[in-house]
Design an enzyme around this catalytic site. Structure first.
Site, PDB file in Angstrom:
ATOM      1  N   CYS A 120      -6.477  -2.974   6.732  1.00 35.30           N
ATOM      2  CA  CYS A 120      -6.051  -4.170   5.988  1.00 35.30           C
ATOM      3  C   CYS A 120      -6.001  -5.414   6.871  1.00 35.30           C
ATOM      4  CB  CYS A 120      -4.687  -3.945   5.343  1.00 35.30           C
ATOM      5  SG  CYS A 120      -3.374  -3.701   6.541  1.00 35.30           S
TER       6      CYS A 120
ATOM      7  N   CYS B 177       1.997   1.099   5.372  1.00 33.31           N
ATOM      8  CA  CYS B 177       2.518  -0.151   5.941  1.00 33.31           C
ATOM      9  C   CYS B 177       3.738   0.132   6.832  1.00 33.31           C
ATOM     10  CB  CYS B 177       2.903  -1.124   4.837  1.00 33.31           C
ATOM     11  SG  CYS B 177       1.656  -1.268   3.543  1.00 33.31           S
TER      12      CYS B 177
HETATM   13 FE1  FES Z   1      -1.525  -3.881   5.490  1.00 28.88          FE
HETATM   14 FE2  FES Z   1       0.601  -3.326   4.094  1.00 28.88          FE
HETATM   15  S1  FES Z   1      -1.395  -3.655   3.343  1.00 28.88           S
HETATM   16  S2  FES Z   1       0.408  -3.339   6.229  1.00 28.88           S
END
Ligand code: FES
Length: 126
Positions: free
Chosen positions: A33, A102
Site C-alpha cells: 500500500c 495495517c
Molecule cells: Fe496501508 Fe493500512 S492500507 S497500512
C-alpha cells in the site's frame, strides 16, 4: 467498517509528531500500500520515557500507531518488544479483516525503534 474506538483514535491520535531528543527511531513501510510508520522514543535505563509517531497511512495505520504508542509508554524495552499486532488490534476493539495488516506496521515499527536503540545508542554507551 471501523468501530468507534478506531475512528476516535484516527480523529484524535495521541503522541503525534517527532521527538527532537529521541534516542531510538524506527521506520517501517508496507510495500503493497506504500504506507509508512515512523516511531520515535526517548529511552532511559531501558524504560520508554516518551514515544511519538509520524504515520503516512490509512485510518487503521493511524489508529494503531496511536494506541501502540500509548501501550508502550512507560514500559521497559523488553516489554515493548513483546507487544504483538494482535494485542494492538485487541486494544482497538478489532479491525476489519482486510485492515489487519495495517496493525503489523505498529509491531514492526516498535521493534525497529527498540533495535535502533539497542544497536546504535546503547551499544555506543557500553
Ligand atoms: Fe496501508 Fe493500512 S492500507 S497500512
Amino acid at each position: 467498517m471501523y468501530n468507534e474506538k478506531v475512528i476516535e483514535e484516527f480523529r484524535n491520535p495521541k503522541n503525534v509528531g517527532e521527538l527532537e531528543n529521541a534516542n531510538a527511531v524506527g521506520q517501517v513501510g508496507n510495500a503493497t500500500c506504500g504506507d509508512i510508520m515512523k516511531i520515535f522514543m526517548v529511552i532511559e535505563d531501558n524504560i520508554i520515557k516518551d514515544v511519538s509517531f509520524q504515520t503516512f497511512g490509512c485510518t487503521a495505520a493511524i489508529a494503531t500507531s496511536s494506541v501502540a504508542t500509548e501501550m508502550i509508554k512507560g514500559k521497559t524495552v523488553d516489554e515493548a518488544l513483546k507487544i504483538t499486532n494482535a494485542q494492538v488490534v485487541e486494544e482497538l476493539g478489532g479491525l476489519p479483516a482486510q485492515k489487519l495488516h495495517c496493525s503489523v506496521l505498529a509491531e514492526e515499527a516498535i521493534k525497529a525503534a527498540v533495535n535502533d536503540y539497542l544497536q546504535n545508542y546503547k551499544a555506543k554507551q557500553a
